[in-house]
Each structure stands twice: as structure tokens, then as C-alpha cells.
Scaffold this active site. Structure first.
Site, PDB file in Angstrom:
ATOM      1  CG  PHE A 277      -0.264  81.302 -91.668  1.00 26.15           C
ATOM      2  CD1 PHE A 277       1.023  81.721 -91.349  1.00 26.15           C
ATOM      3  CD2 PHE A 277      -0.541  80.982 -92.996  1.00 26.15           C
ATOM      4  CE1 PHE A 277       2.015  81.805 -92.322  1.00 26.15           C
ATOM      5  CE2 PHE A 277       0.448  81.063 -93.974  1.00 26.15           C
ATOM      6  CZ  PHE A 277       1.723  81.477 -93.629  1.00 26.15           C
TER       7      PHE A 277
ATOM      8  CG  ASP B  85      -7.104  83.271 -94.658  1.00 21.80           C
ATOM      9  OD1 ASP B  85      -7.289  82.464 -95.586  1.00 21.80           O
ATOM     10  OD2 ASP B  85      -5.974  83.568 -94.220  1.00 21.80           O
TER      11      ASP B  85
ATOM     12  CE  LYS C 102      -2.090  76.700 -98.069  1.00 21.15           C
ATOM     13  NZ  LYS C 102      -2.168  77.728 -97.044  1.00 21.15           N
TER      14      LYS C 102
HETATM   15  C1  LIG Z   1      -1.566  79.068 -96.861  1.00 16.76           C
HETATM   16  C2  LIG Z   1      -2.391  80.123 -96.237  1.00 16.76           C
HETATM   17  C3  LIG Z   1      -2.216  81.487 -96.539  1.00 16.76           C
HETATM   18  C4  LIG Z   1      -1.101  81.983 -97.416  1.00 16.76           C
HETATM   19  O1  LIG Z   1      -1.141  81.480 -98.696  1.00 16.76           O
HETATM   20  P1  LIG Z   1       0.162  81.594 -99.646  1.00 16.76           P
HETATM   21  O2  LIG Z   1      -0.325  81.062-100.952  1.00 16.76           O
HETATM   22  O3  LIG Z   1       1.222  80.773 -99.023  1.00 16.76           O
HETATM   23  O4  LIG Z   1       0.522  83.029 -99.711  1.00 16.76           O
HETATM   24  C5  LIG Z   1      -3.081  82.396 -95.975  1.00 16.76           C
HETATM   25  N1  LIG Z   1      -4.049  82.001 -95.144  1.00 16.76           N
HETATM   26  C6  LIG Z   1      -4.255  80.709 -94.826  1.00 16.76           C
HETATM   27  C7  LIG Z   1      -5.376  80.342 -93.913  1.00 16.76           C
HETATM   28  C8  LIG Z   1      -3.425  79.730 -95.354  1.00 16.76           C
HETATM   29  O5  LIG Z   1      -3.599  78.454 -95.001  1.00 16.76           O
END
Ligand SMILES: *Cc1c(COP(=O)(O)O)cnc(C)c1O
Length: 398
Positions: free
Chosen positions: A129, A214, A243
Site C-alpha cells: 500500500f 516506504d 504519518k
Molecule cells: C498510510 C500509508 C501511505 C499513504 O499515506 P497518506 O498520507 O494516506 O497518503 C503510504 N504508504 C504506507 C506504507 C502507508 O501506511
């Protein structure tokens, strides 16, 4: 009739009006222990005095000037992130998806600026994700997020999670990099084994690819290191974070080595709000807390305690919980009952959690929790598991 609020979320019927440390207070007066932390965002709990003070002080001085001018908060926070990580340089944005967009563009630009614009493809992993923009849903590759939104953005080659041979087979003359979450969050709390991280690093070095991480969810101390990749001993070329970086204030960042960022010269990328003074004031305050002596030791100690307690609950309730997985305070309960049933039973009893893929309930408590909070959560979990195993007579009679 459509609600005034675009109905893109399946929301639980609860609203909160106040938070304090790891607790949330709903509009109906109920108190909840927040082991979701706004999906790994409120790493320092709610209403942390140091973060409130930083935001309030900045709010009284200056909110926004744009990136037409120097922003001292950005200079400060970038220097501190560079000092604390592999990175040499940082771009600030407002969300995780935007941090990934920057990372993807930078990966492509790296090769283009070296005379190889045909190298634009990025290898990604099933269950990943990376956000909800057009490029990041293509990178994540999940059908349910892609469907109906037109042609999938080209340039992402997805391989099964954990399949290193598939990674090798996917590398071709157009490959620019490999993008991976060190711990898959939404995908069901699946950590990448350290030996795979090391192998990905070697493959990147061997084939001239960039390793892009990520760490939007796994970063900022969540796994017991400032960043999860530190457990493997390898460093990436580019890393997206967000986050917990703002502890609840929207902010994201793309970190990179000087070499990887070489193509990103003036005019190649931008954001109106990115790195705005309010976000930078909070980001700097978050870093004060995350880098404080003893903080990561606390995260590791409390994570070990929680994981051990969860293991005992899982042993006791094998009809409900199949496995406890994860790293640090990024934990998952792989369920035998539907994960939504367990999450609902927990919420009814005052414990907030977050669902994930692979039928997992995620536990993402604020990193500041203590043993008492763990015991409270474990008590609720035990009750919820009992309620799911000792069904009402209706079921038992059949
Ligand atoms: C939450 C998340 C995203 C996306 O972040 P947003 O602030 O919602 O755009 C991307 N990668 C990972 C691993 C995430 O947990």
C-alpha cells in the site's frame, strides 16, 4: 440521497471530541484506549504538551509563506533528519502518497538525468500500500483501489511478496528501482525478513537500481528503531515518510542520498503547502521527542511486553487468534474469525484497533504507552475473545 460528506469511508458510528495521551473521549462521553493512533499517526498520543506548545507558538507568528521564499523550519528539520538518517537531502510535502509521488518521480529522474530515460519502471510487491493517488494505486497494484479509475499508470511491475526469484526475473533494461515497505502495514503487518532487505540492496547495486523504501507507517520509531530498515543494516537510496512525522499534523517527506536526488533541480517538483511553517514547527517538536535519549529503548521494552502478553492471549484463544506478527509497536493479530468481528468486539469494550489485509487486526498504539495501558488492552482483548468463542445460545443450539 448522498450525504453532504462524500461517502468514501465505511466509518464506525463514533465521533471523538477530545484526546489525552493514549485515550480518546467520544461525544457521548465514552472513553476509549486508542491502539490505532489514527493509523500510526499519533505516535505521542493525543494532546502532547510539547506538540501543543510548538504548534501554538508558531500559529501566533506565521502560518504560510509558500516555497517562493526560504522557510527556516524546513532548513532546521531537514538538517536534523539528514543527521539522523542515511539521507543527504529532504523534500517536504503533506501526506504519505505525496512523499511516494516524490520518491517515484525522483527514481525516474535519476536515470533520465544520467541519459537513460527509458529506465522508468519500478518493481513493487503484492499486498503493498503506497497511497491513493493515480501513481500510488498503480504502485500498490490492488485491484479494489484501481478499478474504475481508467488506465493504470504505467511503470510498475508487481511480484509476489517474499519471492526473491520473481524480483530477479522482473529486473529488465527499463527497470529503475525497487519500492518496498520494510513492514507491510495495510497488507497485513508482514515484515520483510532482514536477509531479503540485504538481498534487495545487493540486487539494486548489481543492476544500478535505486532502493526506495516506504516507511510512511513503519518510520519514526514505530518498530523500535527510528526507521524500520535499520534492523536489517542496509540503507535505501530514497525513503518516503509521513504519518507519525507530524504526530497528527499533516506532513510528509521524501528523503534521499545526494546521488539519488541529483536530477531534482529547481523547477522539477513542488508543493504549495509542503513544508509549511506550522507543519515544520510540529515536525521539529516530534523529532525532539523521537530523538530524546531513552525513547527508542522505551518503545522496544514496551513492545516486547505487549508482544509477550499478546502471545499468551493468542495461546489461550486459538479459535480467535491464529498468530501474532509484526515489529515493535506495529503489531498484527492474524484472526480465525473475521477481523472486523474482533475489531468491533474490541471497540464495543473500549479498545480501538485498525483492520488490515490478510484478515489481520492491527495494533498501533501510541509509542508512549506504559505497562498499565498494555494490561488494560490485554484485559479487553481477553474479554473480546471470550465473547467471540462463547457465542450466544442461538448459535450453540444449532
Ligand atoms: C498510510 C500509508 C501511505 C499513504 O499515506 P497518506 O498520507 O494516506 O497518503 C503510504 N504508504 C504506507 C506504507 C502507508 O501506511
Amino acid at each position: 440521497m448522498i450525504s453532504p460528506l462524500l461517502p468514501t469511508y465505511a466509518r464506525a458510528q463514533v465521533a471523538f471530541e477530545r484526546g489525552e495521551g493514549p485515550y480518546l473521549f467520544a461525544t457521548d462521553g465514552r472513553k476509549y484506549l486508542d491502539f490505532g493512533a489514527g493509523i500510526a499517526v499519533n505516535a505521542f498520543g493525543h494532546a502532547h504538551p510539547h506538540l501543543i506548545a510548538a504548534l501554538a507558538a508558531q500559529a501566533a507568528k506565521l502560518w504560510h509563506t509558500s516555497n517562493l521564499y526560504r522557510v527556516t523550519g524546513q532548513e532546521q528539520l531537514s538538517e536534523r533528519l539528514v543527521a539522523a538518517t542515511f539521507a543527504d537531502t529532504v523534500f517536504f510535502c503533506n501526506s504519505g502518497a505525496e512523499a511516494l509521488e516524490c520518491a517515484i518521480k525522483m527514481t525516474r529522474k535519476f536515470h533520465a538525468s544520467r541519459g537513460e530515460p527509458q529506465r522508468f519502471r519500478i518493481i513493487t510487491f503484492e499486498g503493498a500500500f503506497h497511497g491513493r493517488t493515480l501513481a500510488t494505486i498503480a504502485a500498490g497494484g490492488q485491484k479494489k483501489y484501481l478499478e474504475g479509475f481508467g488506465p493504470k499508470v504505467d511503470g510498475f511491475d508487481q511480484v509476489p511478496f517474499g519471492d526473491m526469484d520473481a524480483v530477479k526475473r522482473a529486473i529488465g533494461p527499463e527497470t529503475a528501482g525497487i519500492l518496498i515497505e520494510p513492514v507491510q502495514g495495510e497488507g497485513g503487518v508482514r515484515p520483510v525478513p532482514p536477509e531479503h532487505m540485504r538481498e534487495l540492496r545487493s540486487l539494486c547495486d548489481e543492476h544500478g537500481l535505486l532502493l526506495v523504501l516506504d516507511e510512511v507507517q513503519s518510520g519514526m520509531g514505530r518498530t523500535g528503531k527510528l526507521f524500520a530498515h535499520e534492523w536489517s543494516g542496509v540503507t535505501p537510496d530514497i525513503m518516503a515518510i509521513a504519518k507519525a512525522l507530524g504526530g497528527g499534523f499533516p506532513v510528509g517527506a521524501c528523503l534521499a542520498t545526494e546521488r539519488a536526488a541529483a536530477g531534482m533541480v529547481a523547477g522539477t517538483h513542488g508543493s504549495t503547502f509542503g513544508g509549511n511553517p506550522l507543519a515544520m514547527a510540529v515536525g521539529n517538536a516530534v523529532l525532539d521527542l523521537a530523538l530524546a535519549p531513552g525513547f527508542l529503548e522505551h518503545v522496544n521494552a514496551i513492545a516486547n511486553y505487549l508482544k509477550q502478553q499478546l502471545g499468551m492471549i493468542a495461546d489461550k484463544h486459538r479459535e480467535v487468534i491464529e498468530e501474532v506478527r509484526g515489529e515493535g509497536l506495529l503489531l498484527g493479530l492474524k484472526c480465525k474469525v473475521p477481523n472486523t468481528e474482533l475489531a468491533n468486539a474490541l471497540r464495543e469494550r473500549g479498545l480501538l484497533t485498525v483492520g488490515a489485509g490478510d484478515n489481520v487486526v492491527r495494533l498501533l498504539p501510541p509509542l508512549i504507552i506504559n505497562e498499565e495501558h498494555v494490561r488494560e488492552a490485554i484485559g479487553i482483548l481477553n474479554d473480546a475473545c471470550l465473547s467471540l468463542t462463547h457465542r450466544p445460545a442461538k448459535d450453540a443450539a444449532k
